[in-house]
Design a protein around this motif. Structure first.
Motif, PDB file in Angstrom:
ATOM      1  N   GLY A  51     -17.359  17.139 -18.986  1.00 19.91           N
ATOM      2  CA  GLY A  51     -17.007  16.403 -20.020  1.00 19.91           C
ATOM      3  C   GLY A  51     -17.974  17.376 -21.389  1.00 19.91           C
ATOM      4  O   GLY A  51     -18.522  16.355 -22.258  1.00 19.91           O
ATOM      5  N   ILE A  52     -18.475  18.328 -21.152  1.00 19.38           N
ATOM      6  CA  ILE A  52     -19.110  18.980 -22.191  1.00 19.38           C
ATOM      7  C   ILE A  52     -18.500  19.652 -23.506  1.00 19.38           C
ATOM      8  O   ILE A  52     -17.663  20.335 -23.288  1.00 19.38           O
ATOM      9  CB  ILE A  52     -19.967  20.117 -21.393  1.00 19.38           C
ATOM     10  CG1 ILE A  52     -20.898  19.581 -20.182  1.00 19.38           C
ATOM     11  CG2 ILE A  52     -20.854  20.854 -22.563  1.00 19.38           C
ATOM     12  CD1 ILE A  52     -21.804  20.487 -19.489  1.00 19.38           C
ATOM     13  N   ILE A  53     -18.938  18.939 -24.573  1.00 17.56           N
ATOM     14  CA  ILE A  53     -18.245  19.380 -25.631  1.00 17.56           C
ATOM     15  C   ILE A  53     -19.284  19.978 -26.752  1.00 17.56           C
ATOM     16  O   ILE A  53     -20.357  19.287 -26.768  1.00 17.56           O
ATOM     17  CB  ILE A  53     -17.319  18.155 -26.292  1.00 17.56           C
ATOM     18  CG1 ILE A  53     -16.335  17.897 -25.205  1.00 17.56           C
ATOM     19  CG2 ILE A  53     -16.975  18.379 -27.798  1.00 17.56           C
ATOM     20  CD1 ILE A  53     -15.652  16.530 -25.709  1.00 17.56           C
ATOM     21  N   PHE A  54     -18.941  21.057 -27.574  1.00 19.22           N
ATOM     22  CA  PHE A  54     -19.488  21.757 -28.511  1.00 19.22           C
ATOM     23  C   PHE A  54     -19.007  21.236 -29.904  1.00 19.22           C
ATOM     24  O   PHE A  54     -17.898  21.668 -29.743  1.00 19.22           O
ATOM     25  CB  PHE A  54     -19.967  23.140 -28.215  1.00 19.22           C
ATOM     26  CG  PHE A  54     -20.935  23.164 -27.049  1.00 19.22           C
ATOM     27  CD1 PHE A  54     -21.543  22.173 -26.467  1.00 19.22           C
ATOM     28  CD2 PHE A  54     -21.271  24.912 -26.820  1.00 19.22           C
ATOM     29  CE1 PHE A  54     -22.684  22.600 -25.454  1.00 19.22           C
ATOM     30  CE2 PHE A  54     -22.228  24.916 -25.698  1.00 19.22           C
ATOM     31  CZ  PHE A  54     -22.868  24.016 -25.011  1.00 19.22           C
ATOM     32  N   ILE A  55     -19.713  20.932 -30.737  1.00 23.94           N
ATOM     33  CA  ILE A  55     -19.112  20.817 -32.099  1.00 23.94           C
ATOM     34  C   ILE A  55     -19.847  21.808 -33.101  1.00 23.94           C
ATOM     35  O   ILE A  55     -21.142  21.727 -33.002  1.00 23.94           O
ATOM     36  CB  ILE A  55     -19.293  19.301 -32.663  1.00 23.94           C
ATOM     37  CG1 ILE A  55     -18.268  18.311 -31.535  1.00 23.94           C
ATOM     38  CG2 ILE A  55     -18.653  19.089 -34.138  1.00 23.94           C
ATOM     39  CD1 ILE A  55     -17.050  18.401 -31.570  1.00 23.94           C
ATOM     40  N   SER A  56     -19.212  22.198 -34.075  1.00 24.52           N
ATOM     41  CA  SER A  56     -19.986  22.967 -35.047  1.00 24.52           C
ATOM     42  C   SER A  56     -20.986  22.255 -35.882  1.00 24.52           C
ATOM     43  O   SER A  56     -20.737  21.226 -36.409  1.00 24.52           O
ATOM     44  CB  SER A  56     -19.087  23.538 -35.977  1.00 24.52           C
ATOM     45  OG  SER A  56     -19.806  24.381 -37.011  1.00 24.52           O
ATOM     46  N   SER A  57     -22.064  22.712 -35.710  1.00 23.59           N
ATOM     47  CA  SER A  57     -23.181  22.093 -36.778  1.00 23.59           C
ATOM     48  C   SER A  57     -23.183  22.465 -38.080  1.00 23.59           C
ATOM     49  O   SER A  57     -23.583  21.599 -39.165  1.00 23.59           O
ATOM     50  CB  SER A  57     -24.599  22.644 -36.215  1.00 23.59           C
ATOM     51  OG  SER A  57     -24.723  23.817 -36.172  1.00 23.59           O
ATOM     52  N   ASP A  58     -22.280  23.264 -38.639  1.00 20.96           N
ATOM     53  CA  ASP A  58     -22.124  23.856 -39.930  1.00 20.96           C
ATOM     54  C   ASP A  58     -21.194  22.903 -40.521  1.00 20.96           C
ATOM     55  O   ASP A  58     -20.957  23.124 -41.967  1.00 20.96           O
ATOM     56  CB  ASP A  58     -21.812  25.319 -40.014  1.00 20.96           C
ATOM     57  CG  ASP A  58     -22.825  26.147 -39.464  1.00 20.96           C
ATOM     58  OD1 ASP A  58     -23.900  25.792 -39.741  1.00 20.96           O
ATOM     59  OD2 ASP A  58     -22.529  27.344 -38.924  1.00 20.96           O
ATOM     60  N   ASP A  59     -20.291  22.214 -39.749  1.00 26.28           N
ATOM     61  CA  ASP A  59     -19.342  21.356 -40.543  1.00 26.28           C
ATOM     62  C   ASP A  59     -19.833  19.999 -41.182  1.00 26.28           C
ATOM     63  O   ASP A  59     -20.790  19.448 -40.723  1.00 26.28           O
ATOM     64  CB  ASP A  59     -18.172  21.085 -39.566  1.00 26.28           C
ATOM     65  CG  ASP A  59     -17.312  22.212 -39.247  1.00 26.28           C
ATOM     66  OD1 ASP A  59     -17.438  23.312 -39.978  1.00 26.28           O
ATOM     67  OD2 ASP A  59     -16.533  22.202 -38.131  1.00 26.28           O
ATOM     68  N   SER A  60     -19.092  19.760 -42.101  1.00 27.16           N
ATOM     69  CA  SER A  60     -19.494  18.152 -42.546  1.00 27.16           C
ATOM     70  C   SER A  60     -19.283  17.335 -41.660  1.00 27.16           C
ATOM     71  O   SER A  60     -18.479  17.483 -40.535  1.00 27.16           O
ATOM     72  CB  SER A  60     -18.517  17.884 -43.737  1.00 27.16           C
ATOM     73  OG  SER A  60     -17.095  17.630 -43.254  1.00 27.16           O
ATOM     74  N   ALA A  61     -19.842  15.937 -41.781  1.00 31.10           N
ATOM     75  CA  ALA A  61     -19.883  14.687 -40.764  1.00 31.10           C
ATOM     76  C   ALA A  61     -18.309  14.408 -40.429  1.00 31.10           C
ATOM     77  O   ALA A  61     -18.098  14.163 -39.238  1.00 31.10           O
ATOM     78  CB  ALA A  61     -20.722  13.696 -41.122  1.00 31.10           C
ATOM     79  N   VAL A  62     -17.523  14.264 -41.409  1.00 33.62           N
ATOM     80  CA  VAL A  62     -16.296  13.879 -41.191  1.00 33.62           C
ATOM     81  C   VAL A  62     -15.231  14.820 -40.528  1.00 33.62           C
ATOM     82  O   VAL A  62     -14.693  14.627 -39.661  1.00 33.62           O
ATOM     83  CB  VAL A  62     -15.526  13.623 -42.585  1.00 33.62           C
ATOM     84  CG1 VAL A  62     -16.026  12.338 -43.196  1.00 33.62           C
ATOM     85  CG2 VAL A  62     -15.560  14.643 -43.563  1.00 33.62           C
ATOM     86  N   ARG A  63     -15.653  16.354 -40.807  1.00 32.18           N
ATOM     87  CA  ARG A  63     -14.931  17.313 -39.993  1.00 32.18           C
ATOM     88  C   ARG A  63     -15.448  17.634 -38.554  1.00 32.18           C
ATOM     89  O   ARG A  63     -14.610  17.545 -37.682  1.00 32.18           O
ATOM     90  CB  ARG A  63     -15.362  18.823 -40.590  1.00 32.18           C
ATOM     91  CG  ARG A  63     -14.674  19.848 -40.077  1.00 32.18           C
ATOM     92  CD  ARG A  63     -13.385  19.697 -39.686  1.00 32.18           C
ATOM     93  NE  ARG A  63     -12.546  20.948 -38.938  1.00 32.18           N
ATOM     94  CZ  ARG A  63     -11.291  20.483 -38.500  1.00 32.18           C
ATOM     95  NH1 ARG A  63     -10.480  19.608 -38.823  1.00 32.18           N
ATOM     96  NH2 ARG A  63     -10.892  21.357 -37.567  1.00 32.18           N
ATOM     97  N   GLN A  64     -16.716  17.137 -38.117  1.00 22.79           N
ATOM     98  CA  GLN A  64     -17.188  16.970 -36.780  1.00 22.79           C
ATOM     99  C   GLN A  64     -16.598  16.048 -36.040  1.00 22.79           C
ATOM    100  O   GLN A  64     -16.246  15.817 -34.893  1.00 22.79           O
ATOM    101  CB  GLN A  64     -18.811  16.891 -37.019  1.00 22.79           C
ATOM    102  CG  GLN A  64     -19.485  18.010 -37.137  1.00 22.79           C
ATOM    103  CD  GLN A  64     -20.809  17.833 -37.382  1.00 22.79           C
ATOM    104  OE1 GLN A  64     -21.524  16.671 -37.310  1.00 22.79           O
ATOM    105  NE2 GLN A  64     -21.759  18.725 -37.608  1.00 22.79           N
TER     106      GLN A  64
END
Length: 304
Positions: A78-91
């Motif tokens: 269950g390891i997920i990476f999300i872009s830290s450069d995106d806006s909160a709603v995009r994340q």
């Protein structure tokens, strides 16, 4: 309290209870399963944290992901990476997307897929299903459609929906245009050359054939980067351009919001359309996002 070792793979749990997914309806059932298991209903905003908590996911990590919004690093843990450069709603949308991604690795161990199932899970189709499933997870049609009938389909309505469902304006408008009342198109425009023009541009490292000849590149025009329309509506071909005397181009030139009647010819349709446009920045470049009320639209909130 659940720990790391308590993680439960939601895709495997769903298949164990309801069987393998063979069509788009199965993806919708999986979305319902995620919300139901976490004790959520269809009222916005959907709290994804409750879903992650219920299945004991490790907290999705915010990391630099150049060119990507999210990555399912390890479905078994269950390891997920999300872009830290995106806006909160995009994340937030990316988190929903990765929750949908988990459904597909759960099928991969089976050697007995039908040809139909193999085709459904091709990379291109899988990506589209994940996008559609993430939209349904965050914006259930059961509550979303009534709001579009109440507010109509417009930039203003999109802004209300974006706040209500805690998603981006573009995501809200895509869903409103596709499923809301009336006949509309949503188009993202960018100043660009058409592909054939770009191919003819002189390479800066290439010497000209004649020393005293310097070719001038053609002028860039505001062109369709992507577009969509109401179900059953016209296809919006990419790279089609519009004229400089439109309200759409005015929004680009002024960096503002505009609205008004424009004559559009996008090959698959043409006519006078009421266009609402706003300048936005995407990938650090100026764009225009337009809600186009198509000529046959009967539900426009505008008196034309």
């Amino acid at each position: 309290m659940k720990g790391f070792s308590d993680y439960q793979h939601p895709g495997e749990l769903f298949i164990a209870q309801y069987g393998r997914v063979t069509d788009r309806l199965g993806v919708t059932r999986y979305v319902d399963f995620l919300r139901r298991e976490a004790g959520l209903n269809d009222e916005p905003p959907i709290d994804l944290a409750l879903i992650f908590r219920h299945f004991a996911f490790p907290t999705p990590k915010r990391v630099s992901l150049p060119g990507q919004s999210g990555v399912l690093m390890d479905p078994d843990r269950g390891i997920i990476f999300i872009s830290s450069d995106d806006s909160a709603v995009r994340q937030r949308f990316s988190e929903a997307h990765e929750l949908l991604e988990l459904l597909f690795p759960a099928h991969s161990s089976s050697p007995s897929w039908s040809n139909r199932t193999r085709n459904l899970f091709s990379d291109k189709v899988k990506e589209r299903l994940c996008e559609e499933g993430a939209a349904e997870l965050l914006m259930p049609l059961s509550t979303f459609i009534p709001h579009t009938h109440q507010w109509g389909v417009s930039l203003e309505a999109g802004q209300k929906l974006a706040v209500l469902y805690d998603i981006s304006l573009t995501a809200a408008l895509l869903r409103a245009v596709r499923f809301g009342p009336g006949k509309h198109a949503l188009v993202l425009w960018k100043l660009a050359w058409k592909p054939t023009e770009k191919d003819t541009l002189l390479n800066p490292d290439q010497l000209p054939l004649f020393e005293d000849y310097t070719p001038y590149p053609p002028s860039q025009k505001l062109r369709v980067r992507w577009g969509c329309s109401t179900q059953g509506g016209p296809f919006i071909p990419p790279n089609k351009s519009i004229k400089f005397d439109t309200h759409i181009y005015q929004a680009y030139e002024q960096g503002s919001v505009t609205n008004g009647m424009d004559w559009l010819d996008l090959s698959t349709f043409h006519g006078h359309c009421f266009c609402e446009s706003m300048a936005i920045t995407l990938d650090s470049e100026p764009h225009v996002l337009s809600v186009i009320h198509l000529p046959e639209d009967e539900h426009s909130i505008f008196d034309r």
